[in-house]
Design an enzyme around this catalytic site. Structure first.
Site, PDB file in Angstrom:
ATOM      1  N   ARG A   1     -20.487  29.263 -19.652  1.00  0.00           N
ATOM      2  CA  ARG A   1     -19.124  29.136 -20.190  1.00  0.00           C
ATOM      3  C   ARG A   1     -19.280  28.731 -21.651  1.00  0.00           C
ATOM      4  NH1 ARG A   1     -14.932  28.583 -22.644  1.00  0.00           N
ATOM      5  NH2 ARG A   1     -12.897  28.108 -21.735  1.00  0.00           N
TER       6      ARG A   1
ATOM      7  N   GLU B   1      -6.796  35.119 -20.745  1.00  0.00           N
ATOM      8  CA  GLU B   1      -7.283  35.433 -19.400  1.00  0.00           C
ATOM      9  C   GLU B   1      -7.177  36.927 -19.087  1.00  0.00           C
ATOM     10  OE1 GLU B   1      -8.751  33.387 -17.381  1.00  0.00           O
ATOM     11  OE2 GLU B   1      -8.424  31.554 -18.534  1.00  0.00           O
TER      12      GLU B   1
ATOM     13  N   ARG C   1     -21.530  25.745 -14.157  1.00  0.00           N
ATOM     14  CA  ARG C   1     -21.829  26.665 -15.245  1.00  0.00           C
ATOM     15  C   ARG C   1     -22.469  25.929 -16.417  1.00  0.00           C
ATOM     16  NH1 ARG C   1     -15.928  29.183 -16.154  1.00  0.00           N
ATOM     17  NH2 ARG C   1     -15.590  26.926 -16.415  1.00  0.00           N
TER      18      ARG C   1
END
Length: 361
Positions: free
Chosen positions: A58, A66, A109
């Protein structure tokens, strides 16, 4: 008119950011070599190798529109961001991964800045208007650089800032609306070290925003609540929890223990410990940056401060308000007066086993 005002204000803002960029950077970073496997969306990539147990990255300190969130998307900006990142990082691209203080998130992540050669890809996404800055403490590397990139993109109408088709919601605002949840992060002003409650985040301009998962994080970072002159929000629930007025062989110093029974950390900066109010020994002011955690303790040690034959112990807020006060009538070496349990009623006799900075049992 808005664009004209932004254009006039930009040089001053950038100059301020550049000046503050001279301040010491308290973050720390590690670097790793890796290869891009594929781009997932505008701020997420997968690696061919695993780093810290994961191949998912990330991208740090940015947020992109998005492409798919609970069945909804921010189009055309989400797809535009993904496509641009694909151009920068096609499969097989060799990259350098740079982490910060916290290297992984709650989803496992890797949190990282991605470099293609000397190009900071995260910053480039911001500079081209395909991402907005999104700093979450304590990962604060490159703050001033990224905010300059955001201001440049905004002034030039790039990507999501194109005045012909500007994005209507920032990505986190979109996620909040779609999920039905309200903003839950506290937001600070990087330049004033003030913070506001989650719902008041719009009071802080984007180029100054620092997000905190909890109010405790904001206090730990040295921020104070907007409207406060120091010491954060005054807590009337703090208590004097244990007092050892006479040192001995086990304890070479007297001590006062403060207990925080609340569910949030409290900034003790500027709070005062005293004996008799406006009399007796000189008051002690708790130093700036002192944080007492939720359900935690702060202990002040001193020497020859309290009277052995009886004295007051007083805790005052920075504005002089008395938060708590206790009077003892006698003392014995290495014995303490205590609340039992923490925050409860004061004991009727002295405790022969003091528990400095620990629960009173």
């Amino acid at each position: 008119m808005k664009n004209r005002l932004l254009s006039l204000a930009l040089p001053a803002i950038v100059a301020l950011i550049a000046l503050l960029g001279l301040f010491p950077n308290t973050s720390s970073a590690a670097t790793y070599k890796a290869t891009i496997d594929r781009v997932v969306d505008g701020d997420t990539v997968y690696l061919k190798e695993t780093i810290k147990g994961t191949y998912k990255v990330r991208m740090l300190s940015i947020d992109t529109p998005e492409t798919y969130y609970q069945g909804q998307a921010q189009e055309p900006w989400g797809t535009a961001a993904k496509n641009y990142l694909n151009q920068l990082l096609p499969a097989g691209t060799s990259v350098t991964i740079e982490t910060d203080v916290e290297e992984t998130d709650a989803y496992g992540r890797l949190l990282a800045h991605v470099y293609k050669g000397t190009l900071d890809v995260n910053k480039e996404m911001v500079r081209q208007g395909h991402a907005v800055t999104y700093y979450i403490w304590p990962n604060m590397l490159h703050f001033t650089e990224y905010q300059q990139a955001y201001l440049e993109a905004k002034q030039n109408g790039r990507g999501m800032w194109n005045p012909a088709n500007p994005i209507q919601e920032l990505p986190f605002e979109f996620r909040d609306r779609v999920s039905g949840q309200s903003q839950d992060k506290y937001v600070g002003d990087f330049f004033t070290n003030k913070y506001v409650a989650p719902n008041d985040y719009k009071q802080i301009p984007i180029e100054k925003r620092v997000f905190f998962f909890t109010e405790s994080d904001a206090l730990a970072a040295g921020y104070t609540k907007e409207g406060s002159s120091g010491g954060g929000v005054i807590s009337n629930e703090l208590v004097i929890n244990e007092v050892l007025p006479a040192s001995g062989t086990k304890y070479q110093k007297e001590f006062v223990e403060i207990y925080n029974p609340t569910s949030a950390a409290v900034d003790l900066s500027g709070y005062v410990l005293d004996d008799y109010v406006n009399a007796g020994s000189a008051p002690y002011t708790i130093p700036g940056g002192t944080i007492i955690p939720s359900k935690g303790y702060f202990v002040w040690e001193t020497s020859s401060y309290f009277n052995n034959t009886g004295d007051d112990v007083t805790l005052k807020a920075p504005n002089g308000t008395i938060i708590d006060q206790y009077h003892y009538s006698s003392s014995s070496a290495d014995k303490s007066w205590v609340r039992m349990p923490d925050g409860g009623s004061w004991s009727s006799t002295m405790d022969s086993t003091p528990t400095k900075g620990a629960p009173n049992n």
